[in-house]
Design an enzyme around this catalytic site. Structure first.
Site, PDB file in Angstrom:
ATOM      1  N   TRP A  14      -3.229   3.467  -5.676  1.00 20.24           N
ATOM      2  CA  TRP A  14      -4.343   4.123  -6.145  1.00 20.24           C
ATOM      3  C   TRP A  14      -4.515   4.750  -7.481  1.00 20.24           C
ATOM      4  O   TRP A  14      -5.112   5.743  -7.713  1.00 20.24           O
ATOM      5  CB  TRP A  14      -4.959   4.772  -5.085  1.00 20.24           C
ATOM      6  CG  TRP A  14      -4.718   4.433  -3.589  1.00 20.24           C
ATOM      7  CD1 TRP A  14      -5.181   3.163  -3.255  1.00 20.24           C
ATOM      8  CD2 TRP A  14      -3.872   5.139  -2.654  1.00 20.24           C
ATOM      9  NE1 TRP A  14      -4.714   2.928  -1.901  1.00 20.24           N
ATOM     10  CE2 TRP A  14      -4.001   3.980  -1.708  1.00 20.24           C
ATOM     11  CE3 TRP A  14      -3.212   6.155  -2.567  1.00 20.24           C
ATOM     12  CZ2 TRP A  14      -3.210   4.311  -0.559  1.00 20.24           C
ATOM     13  CZ3 TRP A  14      -2.826   6.445  -1.217  1.00 20.24           C
ATOM     14  CH2 TRP A  14      -2.533   5.497  -0.320  1.00 20.24           C
ATOM     15  N   GLY A  15      -3.382   4.608  -8.291  1.00 19.10           N
ATOM     16  CA  GLY A  15      -3.320   5.274  -9.564  1.00 19.10           C
ATOM     17  C   GLY A  15      -2.826   6.725  -9.474  1.00 19.10           C
ATOM     18  O   GLY A  15      -3.120   7.623 -10.313  1.00 19.10           O
ATOM     19  N   ASP A  24       0.773  -1.109   0.104  1.00 18.60           N
ATOM     20  CA  ASP A  24       0.101   0.106   0.060  1.00 18.60           C
ATOM     21  C   ASP A  24       0.723   1.366   0.033  1.00 18.60           C
ATOM     22  O   ASP A  24       2.295   1.347   0.203  1.00 18.60           O
ATOM     23  CB  ASP A  24      -0.929  -0.028   1.222  1.00 18.60           C
ATOM     24  CG  ASP A  24      -2.317   0.625   0.796  1.00 18.60           C
ATOM     25  OD1 ASP A  24      -2.407   1.338   0.075  1.00 18.60           O
ATOM     26  OD2 ASP A  24      -3.238   0.227   1.967  1.00 18.60           O
ATOM     27  N   ASP A  41     -10.183   3.251  -3.505  1.00 16.66           N
ATOM     28  CA  ASP A  41     -10.988   1.849  -2.927  1.00 16.66           C
ATOM     29  C   ASP A  41     -12.324   1.683  -3.509  1.00 16.66           C
ATOM     30  O   ASP A  41     -12.999   2.722  -3.464  1.00 16.66           O
ATOM     31  CB  ASP A  41     -10.902   1.997  -1.376  1.00 16.66           C
ATOM     32  CG  ASP A  41      -9.657   1.909  -0.956  1.00 16.66           C
ATOM     33  OD1 ASP A  41      -8.551   1.820  -1.341  1.00 16.66           O
ATOM     34  OD2 ASP A  41      -9.633   1.597   0.521  1.00 16.66           O
TER      35      ASP A  41
HETATM   36  C1  GLA Z   1      -5.954   1.233   1.657  1.00 18.37           C
HETATM   37  C2  GLA Z   1      -6.194   0.164   0.580  1.00 18.37           C
HETATM   38  C3  GLA Z   1      -7.165  -0.833   0.582  1.00 18.37           C
HETATM   39  C4  GLA Z   1      -6.977  -1.323   1.812  1.00 18.37           C
HETATM   40  C5  GLA Z   1      -6.858  -0.305   2.931  1.00 18.37           C
HETATM   41  C6  GLA Z   1      -6.137  -1.173   4.227  1.00 18.37           C
HETATM   42  O1  GLA Z   1      -7.140   1.927   1.527  1.00 18.37           O
HETATM   43  O2  GLA Z   1      -6.551   1.106  -0.971  1.00 18.37           O
HETATM   44  O3  GLA Z   1      -7.311  -1.578  -0.229  1.00 18.37           O
HETATM   45  O4  GLA Z   1      -5.633  -2.266   1.689  1.00 18.37           O
HETATM   46  O5  GLA Z   1      -5.927   0.429   2.613  1.00 18.37           O
HETATM   47  O6  GLA Z   1      -6.188   0.007   5.457  1.00 18.37           O
END
Ligand code: GLA
Length: 396
Positions: free
Chosen positions: A190-191, A156, A211
């Site tokens: 996230w792009g 992440d 997300d």
């Molecule tokens: C981010 C990621 C999610 C998930 C959460 C966990 O938001 O994009 O997919 O892994 O963190 O905290």
């Protein structure tokens, strides 16, 4: 082959050069994994921080008992919150209360059932939920994961202020390689830093957006954004529109079928995000979710060896679309998508699907029925917020 006299020599050598230069994907610093989009389960969408050994063991068992494993699902991935601290030696420490037997024993449990084991970390200083991140510990963590028997790592991007994404994720690639164990690298920034440009040489999949949430609007927003980056996807490197919401309760069955059809045609990773233990229940909801997640004809489209990401080929008001994906046998999968909230008829035009010839055979992949042979097009009634998915094979 003898050179034909009328082909100038320089042209011939050019042709040979082109024919013998490896395709781009073979030039990538490829780890050989994820030749088709990864399939599995991830804890986050349904359980957030409520993860434990018990959940992972029960999910593993349910993946086998529900037919998910037979349908192709492999990775059991624990997302955020499994880690609590770093030891004095710098090694990451799993929550001793929630994971009393430790990660290695848990990985063994998953492996003994013929499945693969995944974990989550963060390239920054902390994870999104404030647990220790891997920043500065990439090599230590890669060695620890390898020792535990980890097969898949989602990395992440929270708490990464001032860091360069491309550089930091490349460090993981190197660290995984040096660890000596094959581990899928799932990039999750996230792009934000155009990962579709450097993701293919760095990891096996990269998130294209923020997300997902368990609503129709979220599916459509993510679909439209991910569609733009089709050219970056291929065997070993995939756009990731996020984990599935099928079975989590926020959408109708039609919406979930459309969500699954679209992820299949996008050649997206199919990571279930629901409570797999619920699939074993003998009720309508469980049957429906199981029917969606284990639809082998739809999964076959997603897992097709050509590894092409499908694209939007027809778009008519009001909100009627056809998405198409070329398959290795020359047929096309098509999703007839009704984004609107009223029922409609959608016509898939074979020419727009890239089908040549006088006619083509059509099979409905949700009804599991051959619909017959058609001349130039196929028309179907599509429910609101729904999809019909077909496979179109040139006849003769
Ligand atoms: C981010 C990621 C999610 C998930 C959460 C966990 O938001 O994009 O997919 O892994 O963190 O905290």
């Amino acid at each position: 082959m003898k050179p034909r006299p009328w082909i100038p020599a320089f042209l011939l050598s050019l042709t040979l050069l082109v024919a013998t230069t490896p395709p781009v994907s073979a030039q990538r610093s490829d780890n050989g994994l994820a030749r088709t989009p990864p399939m599995g389960w991830n804890s986050w969408n349904h359980f957030a921080c409520d993860v434990s050994s018990r959940l992972v063991r029960e999910t593993t068992d349910a993946m086998v008992a529900s037919g998910m494993k037979d349908a192709g699902y492999r990775y059991v991935v624990i997302d955020d919150c499994w880690q609590v601290a770093r030891g004095a030696d710098g090694r990451i420490v799993a929550d001793p209360e929630r994971f009393p037997e430790g990660m290695q024993a848990l990985a063994d449990y998953v492996h003994e059932r013929g499945l693969l084991f995944g974990l989550y970390t963060d390239a920054g200083r902390q994870t999104c939920q404030g647990r220790p991140g891997s920043y500065g510990y990439e090599a230590v963590d890669a060695r620890t994961y390898a020792e535990w028997g980890v097969d898949y790592v989602k990395v992440d991007w929270c708490h990464s202020e001032g860091l360069d994404a491309r550089e930091r994720y490349a460090l993981f690639r190197e660290a995984f390689r040096d660890s000596g164990r094959d581990m899928v690298l799932s990039i999750c920034e996230w792009g934000n830093n155009e990962p579709w440009l450097w993701g293919p040489e760095t990891g096996n999949l990269w998130r294209t957006t923020g997300d997902i949430f368990d609503r129709w609007e979220s599916v459509l927003t993510i679909l439209d954004r991910t569609a733009q980056y089709w050219a970056s996807a291929g065997p070993g490197h995939w756009n990731d529109p996020d984990m599935l919401e099928v079975g989590n309760g926020g959408m109708s069955d039609d919406e979930y079928r459309a969500h699954f059809s679209l992820w299949a045609v996008l050649a997206a990773p199919l990571m279930a995000g629901n409570d797999l233990r619920g699939l074993l229940a003998d009720d309508e909801a469980a049957r429906s979710t199981r029917g969606i997640l284990t639809n082998r004809e739809v999964i076959a489209v997603n897992q097709d060896s050509l590894g092409v990401q499908g694209r939007l080929v027809q778009n008519y008001p009001p909100e009627l679309q056809v998405w198409a994906k070329l398959l290795s046998d020359g047929s096309r999968a098509a999703v007839l998508l009704n984004r609107a909230s009223v029922p409609s008829t959608i016509t898939a035009d074979f020419g727009r699907l890239g089908i040549r010839g006088d006619s083509a055979r059509v099979r409905d992949l949700w009804v599991h029925e051959d619909k017959g042979t058609f001349g130039e097009r196929y028309e179907a009634a599509v429910p609101p917020h729904g999809a019909v998915m077909i496979r179109v094979t040139p006849a003769g």
